[in-house]
Scaffold this active site. Structure first.
Site, mmCIF file in Angstrom:
data_model
loop_
_atom_site.group_PDB
_atom_site.id
_atom_site.type_symbol
_atom_site.label_atom_id
_atom_site.label_comp_id
_atom_site.label_asym_id
_atom_site.label_seq_id
_atom_site.Cartn_x
_atom_site.Cartn_y
_atom_site.Cartn_z
ATOM 1 N N SER A 1 0.780 -1.234 0.000
ATOM 2 C CA SER A 1 0.000 0.000 0.000
ATOM 3 C C SER A 1 0.811 1.282 0.000
ATOM 4 O O SER A 1 0.264 2.350 -0.286
ATOM 5 C CB SER A 1 -0.952 0.010 1.207
ATOM 6 N N LYS B 1 -11.924 0.129 -2.520
ATOM 7 C CA LYS B 1 -10.869 0.472 -3.476
ATOM 8 C C LYS B 1 -11.350 0.178 -4.901
ATOM 9 O O LYS B 1 -11.860 1.054 -5.582
ATOM 10 C CB LYS B 1 -9.587 -0.307 -3.158
ATOM 11 N N HIS C 1 -5.716 -3.586 -2.255
ATOM 12 C CA HIS C 1 -5.337 -2.660 -3.330
ATOM 13 C C HIS C 1 -5.216 -3.338 -4.694
ATOM 14 O O HIS C 1 -4.884 -2.674 -5.680
ATOM 15 C CB HIS C 1 -4.021 -1.969 -2.974
#
Length: 246
Positions: free
Chosen positions: A49, A110, A77
């Site tokens: 991240s 996300k 992510h």
């Protein structure tokens, strides 16, 4: 290594013996697995991240299987962004190791642009979490409309149109930043760290950008190591070329 805070907190709460292997260092991981008796769990992120690089997930999964360790990946992510057309099941899909992941922890905020998160696992692990996880038991459930929004976003993500636009934007932005002489480390994703180094300089960069209408968070110690401050940029599929050139 810049592991996510949620992984660090989870490891501490587990009360297990914690051993940290060097970033994507398979030899170091194997030494730890070989020297550890009893039950073992290997945990990594799919996309890291802070630096935006990929874990060596295919090789890590092979080592976990060889040493009979439970494999957990936090793919917040990478989920719904990377993978193969029709699924975009994240970094496990990208490396074709979905069947080797025992517990997949991910986010709905996300790749899907919604809110909340989920755990994909066996029925046994699911029942264990429902009945034993304090963080789950004492957290309010997601409102129905947020769950519905996430479910509605899944088929849109599976089409791949937004991912293609995202990857074009990322490639374009990589080139513009590097042409200007900025270092973006080993980023291979939509998370792009513009390395500044000095903490105060990173704050000054952020402040100047805000005056021009660009909001970029400076990331500095203790979130990252001293002297490794950076501006953490995240490109989306909705950015235009004009946005990225601002």
């Amino acid at each position: 290594m810049l592991q996510s805070a949620s992984i660090i907190d989870a490891c501490r709460l587990s009360r297990a013996i914690i051993k940290v292997f060097r970033h994507n260092d398979l030899e170091d991981l194997e030494i730890l697995l070989r020297s550890t008796a009893g039950d073992k769990i290997v945990i990594t992120e799919g996309v890291f991240s802070m630096d935006g690089d990929f874990s060596a997930l295919d090789k890590i999964c092979c080592l976990a299987k060889e040493y009979n360790a439970v494999m957990i990946v936090d793919d917040a992510h990478g989920d719904f962004i990377f993978g193969s057309p029709g699924s975009y099941s994240g970094v496990p899909g990208y490396f074709d190791v979905k069947g080797m992941i025992d517990v997949n922890v991910s986010s709905l905020s996300k790749g899907l642009g919604c809110f909340g998160g989920y755990v994909a696992s066996s029925k046994l692990v699911r029942e264990l979490l429902i009945n034993k996880s304090r963080q789950f038991i004492y957290t309010s459930a997601l409102p129905e409309h947020l769950s519905a929004a996430a479910l509605a976003a899944v088929p849109l993500a599976e089409k791949g149109n937004l991912q293609h636009r995202l990857f074009r934007n990322v490639e374009f932005f990589y080139k513009k930043l590097t042409d200007l002489g900025f270092s973006i480390n080993n980023s291979a994703s939509q998370i792009i760290p513009v390395m500044i180094g000095d903490e105060k300089l990173a704050i000054d960069f952020s402040s100047e950008l805000l005056l021009d209408g660009v909001f970029v968070q400076p990331i500095r110690y203790p979130t990252v190591g001293k002297g490794k401050a950076r501006l953490r940029l995240t490109v989306t599929s909705l950015h235009t070329k004009g946005d990225l050139l601002t």
